[in-house]
Scaffold this active site. Structure first.
Site, PDB file in Angstrom:
ATOM      1  N   GLY A  48       0.831  -1.213   0.000  1.00 39.50           N
ATOM      2  CA  GLY A  48       0.000   0.000   0.000  1.00 39.50           C
ATOM      3  C   GLY A  48       0.856   1.249   0.000  1.00 39.50           C
ATOM      4  O   GLY A  48       0.621   2.181   0.770  1.00 39.50           O
ATOM      5  N   ALA A  49       1.848   1.264  -0.906  1.00 40.60           N
ATOM      6  CA  ALA A  49       2.841   2.345  -0.897  1.00 40.60           C
ATOM      7  C   ALA A  49       2.441   3.547  -1.746  1.00 40.60           C
ATOM      8  O   ALA A  49       3.196   4.513  -1.827  1.00 40.60           O
ATOM      9  CB  ALA A  49       4.176   1.792  -1.398  1.00 40.60           C
ATOM     10  N   ASN A  50       1.262   3.497  -2.362  1.00 43.99           N
ATOM     11  CA  ASN A  50       0.912   4.570  -3.302  1.00 43.99           C
ATOM     12  C   ASN A  50       0.297   5.793  -2.635  1.00 43.99           C
ATOM     13  O   ASN A  50       0.139   6.829  -3.274  1.00 43.99           O
ATOM     14  CB  ASN A  50      -0.041   4.043  -4.385  1.00 43.99           C
ATOM     15  CG  ASN A  50      -1.321   3.492  -3.807  1.00 43.99           C
ATOM     16  OD1 ASN A  50      -1.314   2.369  -3.305  1.00 43.99           O
ATOM     17  ND2 ASN A  50      -2.391   4.252  -3.848  1.00 43.99           N
ATOM     18  N   THR A  51      -0.059   5.673  -1.369  1.00 39.08           N
ATOM     19  CA  THR A  51      -0.693   6.825  -0.722  1.00 39.08           C
ATOM     20  C   THR A  51      -0.490   6.747   0.797  1.00 39.08           C
ATOM     21  O   THR A  51       0.051   5.751   1.311  1.00 39.08           O
ATOM     22  CB  THR A  51      -2.209   6.886  -1.072  1.00 39.08           C
ATOM     23  OG1 THR A  51      -2.758   8.107  -0.581  1.00 39.08           O
ATOM     24  CG2 THR A  51      -2.987   5.725  -0.475  1.00 39.08           C
ATOM     25  N   GLY A  52      -0.898   7.794   1.487  1.00 42.54           N
ATOM     26  CA  GLY A  52      -0.930   7.783   2.955  1.00 42.54           C
ATOM     27  C   GLY A  52       0.374   7.388   3.616  1.00 42.54           C
ATOM     28  O   GLY A  52       1.468   7.785   3.211  1.00 42.54           O
ATOM     29  N   GLY A  54       1.924   4.555   3.751  1.00 40.87           N
ATOM     30  CA  GLY A  54       2.825   3.711   2.960  1.00 40.87           C
ATOM     31  C   GLY A  54       3.707   4.539   2.043  1.00 40.87           C
ATOM     32  O   GLY A  54       4.908   4.261   1.889  1.00 40.87           O
ATOM     33  N   SER A 181      -3.612  -0.950  15.117  1.00 35.91           N
ATOM     34  CA  SER A 181      -4.331   0.297  15.429  1.00 35.91           C
ATOM     35  C   SER A 181      -4.915   0.238  16.831  1.00 35.91           C
ATOM     36  O   SER A 181      -5.214  -0.852  17.343  1.00 35.91           O
ATOM     37  CB  SER A 181      -5.476   0.481  14.431  1.00 35.91           C
ATOM     38  OG  SER A 181      -6.301   1.554  14.834  1.00 35.91           O
ATOM     39  N   TYR A 209     -13.149  -4.244  11.664  1.00 31.81           N
ATOM     40  CA  TYR A 209     -11.850  -3.559  11.508  1.00 31.81           C
ATOM     41  C   TYR A 209     -10.986  -3.830  12.740  1.00 31.81           C
ATOM     42  O   TYR A 209      -9.801  -4.164  12.623  1.00 31.81           O
ATOM     43  CB  TYR A 209     -12.077  -2.057  11.313  1.00 31.81           C
ATOM     44  CG  TYR A 209     -10.790  -1.250  11.176  1.00 31.81           C
ATOM     45  CD1 TYR A 209      -9.946  -1.427  10.078  1.00 31.81           C
ATOM     46  CD2 TYR A 209     -10.425  -0.302  12.142  1.00 31.81           C
ATOM     47  CE1 TYR A 209      -8.764  -0.684   9.949  1.00 31.81           C
ATOM     48  CE2 TYR A 209      -9.260   0.440  12.020  1.00 31.81           C
ATOM     49  CZ  TYR A 209      -8.429   0.247  10.925  1.00 31.81           C
ATOM     50  OH  TYR A 209      -7.256   0.980  10.798  1.00 31.81           O
TER      51      TYR A 209
END
Ligand code: NAP
Length: 326
Positions: A48-52, A54, A181, A209
């Site tokens: 998940g490196a494309n945003t946020g 990551g 979390s 979650y």
């Protein structure tokens, strides 16, 4: 089997290793946390490196010299993120340091393909940051029929990590970081893992979650227990409440609260600090299963988080659910 004692490949050019964490806190940024770190020649993989979180973790690890594989489901978004990072770094990150790997955690087959593709590179993996995740209010199923939080946040990362044990072991001191979390406090998970896949009761987003985030911590704990002798140390992290795209599928009221709360949230630079610290600080390389919050070791927010029997039970059930041959 060779016993590997510690993650001894971390090099900090400045800074006393043992005092590093003492100066850091809630508002520290990932760049501050990594100041003086030399990760030249080390390989990291961020899901998940494309945003946020990551994307910021990728950027900062690469600034420290690491070669980072950006494992993302959408290659267009991934390429754009890679370009953004390179452009923003103004030459401080070489193009060759950032590579892409297609990883769709919504499918166990695709997750396996991604792990196999990575293994074919034949390189060691020093840092695995299991960062990708979803937080949705509605019931959704993965292509394999798993409730989506269970399937994406836990099971696919469980499979992916297990299929990467060879390159992790080859690193002789690898670290795996699980993005957990404080929402684990909403978890309904119990011994027996009854109805872990939400088939016999009404779906509810927060417990689903929360369960997945508790599982992330239990997984890190059990992974460390099983593979520390191979030099693999795993920790779990609560990054803080961070302004990212995580709540993109939440309803209007949640989004409105989010907007009002934004000034009190961490930004991504601060949010990524704890996972970067847990990943590279030499202080935390010898033994795993720790939980971090605000750049410190903290007590996890669920009474079952340090329950070894539950961690073991979850491992066994996960092996069955993903069809792993151990
Ligand atoms: N933000 C917070 O306050 C907070 C607090 C506690 C824990 N966390 C944890 O931190 C992690 C990162 O979250 P974030 O806040 O940075 O959220 P984000 O901005 O929404 O990023 C999530 C990442 O996960 C990827 N992803 C989602 N589903 C995927 C799939 N099926 N296969 C591969 N990648 C997938 C997304 O890709 P796409 O862009 O393609 O969807 C995106 O890259 C999550 O595990 C989250 O649970 C966040």
């Amino acid at each position: 089997m060779a016993i590997i004692l510690a993650n001894n490949w971390f090099a900090f050019s400045t800074d006393s290793e043992t005092n590093m964490a003492k100066r850091l806190g809630k508002r520290s940024t990932a760049e501050q946390v990594s100041q003086g770190a030399d990760l030249g020649g080390k390989n990291a993989l961020v899901t998940g490196a494309n945003t946020g979180l990551g994307k910021e973790t990728t950027r900062v690890l690469a600034l420290c010299g690491a070669n980072v594989t950006m494992a993302c489901r959408d290659q267009v978004k991934a390429e754009k993120a890679r370009e953004d990072i390179l452009l923003g770094a103004s030459g401080a990150i070489d193009e060759s340091q950032l590579s892409l790997l297609e990883l769709d955690l919504n499918s166990l087959d695709k997750t396996q393909q991604a792990a196999e593709e990575y293994c074919q590179r034949g390189e060691e993996l020093h840092l695995l940051i299991n960062n990708a995740g979803i937080m949705i209010p509605m019931e959704r199923r993965t292509v394999d029929g798993f409730e989506a939080h269970l399937g994406i946040n836990h099971l696919a990362h469980f499979l992916f990590t297990n299929l990467l044990l060879e390159p992790l072991t080859a690193a002789e001191g690898a670290r795996v970081i699980a993005l957990s979390s404080l929402a684990m406090s909403f978890a309904s998970l119990k011994h027996g893992l009854k109805d872990i896949n939400w088939e016999n009761r009404k779906f509810s987003g927060w417990p689903a979650y929360g369960n997945s985030k508790l599982m992330n911590h239990l997984f890190a704990r059990e992974l460390s227990k099983r593979y520390e002798a191979n030099g693999i140390v795993a920790h779990a992290v609560h990054p803080g409440v961070v302004s990212t795209e995580l709540a993109r599928d939440q309803n209007g009221l949640f989004s409105m609260i989010g907007v009002l709360a934004t000034p009190f949230m961490k930004n991504v630079e601060q949010g990524a600090a704890t996972q970067v610290l847990a990943a590279i600080s030499p202080e935390y390389g010898d033994s795993g299963g720790l939980y971090f919050k605000d750049c410190r070791v903290a007590k996890p927010q669920h009474k079952l988080a340090n329950d070894g029997a539950l961690a073991e039970e979850l491992w066994q059930r996960s092996v069955e659910l993903v069809g792993l041959e151990e």
